[in-house]
Design an enzyme around this catalytic site. Sequence first.
Site, short mmCIF file in Angstrom:
data_model
loop_
_atom_site.label_atom_id
_atom_site.label_comp_id
_atom_site.label_asym_id
_atom_site.label_seq_id
_atom_site.Cartn_x
_atom_site.Cartn_y
_atom_site.Cartn_z
N LYS A 1 -9.80 31.57 -52.87
CA LYS A 1 -10.67 31.65 -51.71
C LYS A 1 -9.91 32.30 -50.55
CE LYS A 1 -13.71 28.67 -48.91
NZ LYS A 1 -14.10 27.27 -48.64
N HIS B 1 -11.09 32.65 -47.36
CA HIS B 1 -11.55 32.22 -46.05
C HIS B 1 -11.51 30.69 -45.99
CE1 HIS B 1 -15.11 32.10 -48.65
NE2 HIS B 1 -15.56 31.15 -47.87
#
Length: 217
Positions: free
Chosen positions: A101, A103
Amino acid sequence: MDSSREFIAFACEQGVLRFGRFKTKAGRMSPYFFNAGLFSDGASLARLCDFYAEAILASGIPFDMLFGPAYKGIPLVAGVAIALARRGRNLPFLFNRKETKDHGEGGTLVGAEPRGRILIVDDVISAGTSVRESVELIGAAGARPCGVVIALDRMERGQGELSAVQEVERHFAMPVVSVADLDDLVAYLEDNPRLTPDLAAVREYRGLYGIAHAPAT
């Protein structure tokens, strides 16, 4: 009926353990197939995780956290954490994403901060790939993998004379605990006369690909 035999009966009742002709990842034609993903409702998953919790506690392996490898290990590790908490062992758990991921909190690990000794919770060990990836993730996070718990040990040879489970134990120098193994499956079949043809097929397959004894844990 002991817990391991009870688990085999439960897996058969749920259609998770099936008999017939199934091609394995190794290209072998197996007379049985185990798919833990078919424990797909709340009641069956809860009972499955109770079996895991009992096997973990009986093993005596010291650990501080639980880790579930994506994807099947994610519901398993959450359910096992709940089952252990109900038995007085409230422990943190985490799991990984398949994709990093970029963010928010970022990274591939989700859940509690990795620390101490971490027990890996998975469904089965075939080639040991999932365990290897889990060990690398845990080590990179600064914690230490201390063992693996799985639902069913097929007691089947891996790359050589050892089983896939034994290979993992030797390579990573940590124990693998199973809720049940092929000995329990054979015993269950022996106790059910209507499954005699399946018993013969399993014995034949074991003669071709099996190891002699369950690995010590």
